[in-house]
Design a protein around this motif. Structure first.
Motif, PDB file in Angstrom:
ATOM      1  N   TYR A  73      26.759  37.697  41.397  1.00  0.00           N
ATOM      2  CA  TYR A  73      27.853  36.787  40.968  1.00  0.00           C
ATOM      3  C   TYR A  73      28.880  37.621  40.018  1.00  0.00           C
ATOM      4  O   TYR A  73      28.222  38.173  39.180  1.00  0.00           O
ATOM      5  N   PHE A  74      29.864  37.654  40.487  1.00  0.00           N
ATOM      6  CA  PHE A  74      30.827  38.584  39.762  1.00  0.00           C
ATOM      7  C   PHE A  74      31.824  37.380  39.140  1.00  0.00           C
ATOM      8  O   PHE A  74      32.400  36.625  39.957  1.00  0.00           O
ATOM      9  N   ALA A  75      32.343  37.828  37.930  1.00  0.00           N
ATOM     10  CA  ALA A  75      33.370  36.994  37.375  1.00  0.00           C
ATOM     11  C   ALA A  75      34.133  37.810  36.461  1.00  0.00           C
ATOM     12  O   ALA A  75      33.647  38.601  35.471  1.00  0.00           O
ATOM     13  N   LEU A  76      35.420  37.809  36.446  1.00  0.00           N
ATOM     14  CA  LEU A  76      36.493  38.342  35.468  1.00  0.00           C
ATOM     15  C   LEU A  76      37.435  37.375  34.900  1.00  0.00           C
ATOM     16  O   LEU A  76      38.055  36.897  35.794  1.00  0.00           O
ATOM     17  N   GLY A  77      37.490  37.147  33.772  1.00  0.00           N
ATOM     18  CA  GLY A  77      38.739  35.903  33.444  1.00  0.00           C
ATOM     19  C   GLY A  77      39.482  36.828  32.324  1.00  0.00           C
ATOM     20  O   GLY A  77      39.156  37.582  31.369  1.00  0.00           O
ATOM     21  N   ALA A  78      40.775  36.554  32.483  1.00  0.00           N
ATOM     22  CA  ALA A  78      41.789  36.975  31.588  1.00  0.00           C
ATOM     23  C   ALA A  78      42.668  35.676  31.226  1.00  0.00           C
ATOM     24  O   ALA A  78      42.875  34.777  31.669  1.00  0.00           O
ATOM     25  N   ASN A  94      30.745  34.227  44.662  1.00  0.00           N
ATOM     26  CA  ASN A  94      29.901  33.257  44.740  1.00  0.00           C
ATOM     27  C   ASN A  94      28.679  33.528  45.613  1.00  0.00           C
ATOM     28  O   ASN A  94      28.780  33.669  46.790  1.00  0.00           O
ATOM     29  N   ALA A  95      27.638  34.186  45.046  1.00  0.00           N
ATOM     30  CA  ALA A  95      26.689  34.555  45.782  1.00  0.00           C
ATOM     31  C   ALA A  95      27.241  35.553  46.652  1.00  0.00           C
ATOM     32  O   ALA A  95      26.598  35.817  47.991  1.00  0.00           O
ATOM     33  N   ALA A  96      27.924  36.521  46.243  1.00  0.00           N
ATOM     34  CA  ALA A  96      28.405  37.766  47.151  1.00  0.00           C
ATOM     35  C   ALA A  96      28.406  38.916  46.254  1.00  0.00           C
ATOM     36  O   ALA A  96      28.969  38.888  45.232  1.00  0.00           O
ATOM     37  N   GLU A  97      28.207  40.212  46.870  1.00  0.00           N
ATOM     38  CA  GLU A  97      28.499  41.269  46.287  1.00  0.00           C
ATOM     39  C   GLU A  97      29.640  41.929  46.461  1.00  0.00           C
ATOM     40  O   GLU A  97      30.770  41.420  47.237  1.00  0.00           O
ATOM     41  N   PRO A 112      29.340  29.367  49.221  1.00  0.00           N
ATOM     42  CA  PRO A 112      28.534  30.637  48.857  1.00  0.00           C
ATOM     43  C   PRO A 112      28.954  31.741  49.714  1.00  0.00           C
ATOM     44  O   PRO A 112      29.399  31.642  50.854  1.00  0.00           O
ATOM     45  N   HIS A 113      28.485  32.854  49.125  1.00  0.00           N
ATOM     46  CA  HIS A 113      29.088  34.215  49.723  1.00  0.00           C
ATOM     47  C   HIS A 113      30.500  34.440  50.280  1.00  0.00           C
ATOM     48  O   HIS A 113      30.978  35.129  51.167  1.00  0.00           O
ATOM     49  N   SER A 114      31.280  33.755  48.995  1.00  0.00           N
ATOM     50  CA  SER A 114      32.661  34.053  49.266  1.00  0.00           C
ATOM     51  C   SER A 114      33.289  34.627  47.825  1.00  0.00           C
ATOM     52  O   SER A 114      32.462  34.735  46.861  1.00  0.00           O
ATOM     53  N   HIS A 115      34.232  35.314  47.980  1.00  0.00           N
ATOM     54  CA  HIS A 115      35.191  35.583  46.978  1.00  0.00           C
ATOM     55  C   HIS A 115      36.342  34.719  46.429  1.00  0.00           C
ATOM     56  O   HIS A 115      36.975  34.187  47.634  1.00  0.00           O
ATOM     57  N   TYR A 116      36.682  34.574  45.323  1.00  0.00           N
ATOM     58  CA  TYR A 116      37.710  33.394  44.992  1.00  0.00           C
ATOM     59  C   TYR A 116      38.574  33.901  44.001  1.00  0.00           C
ATOM     60  O   TYR A 116      38.335  34.969  42.877  1.00  0.00           O
TER      61      TYR A 116
END
Length: 180
Positions: A73-78, A94-97, A112-116
């Motif tokens: 799980y990756f998240a970057l918030g600004a 979401n469950a994606a490298e 799951p397995h998506s980027h957003y």
């Protein structure tokens, strides 16, 4: 009398200079207000929102890339408290490298397995996702696990929930440290 005249003239000149309103920022092109596209962990985030600069103001800036139960799980918030359209932008997976030198199409948070991409609009409650639009990408230009640096670029469209207008987020870039 002559000395008093020169002192008053000097004082008036200094006061006049101090009262000048220097609006040089108004003359800078919006693209030049964005942070440079670096890969050093500089802690920067910026993009154009409908052509207007959105730059992280330091009020909320967070990034993580974590393995939870075998899924990444990756998240970057600004956040920018003074922007007139968007208050917060989040990029995530979401469950994606993610990996260096890869580009990912932005889709829905719920899948799951998506980027957003996700935004919070100024003066509106709720979060809105890239599910409703057809354009968006996240490109990771650097992912350094030794120094915990992640850098990249992004662009996406998002529909304004009140007006239906397509908000165009362009020239996005970030360079920051992440936690694991």
């Amino acid at each position: 009398m002559r000395k008093t005249y020169y002192v008053l003239l000097l004082l008036f000149s200094l006061l006049s200079l101090g009262g000048c309103n220097n609006d040089d920022d108004d003359n800078i092109p919006e693209i030049d207000k964005l942070p440079p596209a670096t890969q050093t962990g500089a802690g920067t985030f910026g993009c154009l929102v409908n052509g207007e600069a959105f730059v992280e103001t330091g009020t909320y800036f967070n990034c993580y890339y974590q393995n939870v139960d075998g899924e990444y799980y990756f998240a970057l918030g600004a956040e920018n408290d003074s922007h007139n359209i968007i208050r917060q932008i989040i990029l995530g997976s979401n469950a994606a490298e993610i990996d260096s030198n890869h580009s990912y199409e932005l889709g829905c948070f719920e899948i799951p397995h998506s980027h957003y991409g996700e935004v919070s609009f100024t003066n509106l409650m709720g979060d809105y996702f890239t599910c409703e639009t057809d354009y968006g990408y996240l490109e990771i230009t650097k992912l350094d696990f030794t120094n915990h640096i992640v850098s990249g670029t992004f662009e996406f469209d998002i529909e304004h929930p009140s007006t239906g207008e397509i908000i165009k987020i362009r020239e996005g870039r970030f360079d920051t440290l992440f936690t694991q």
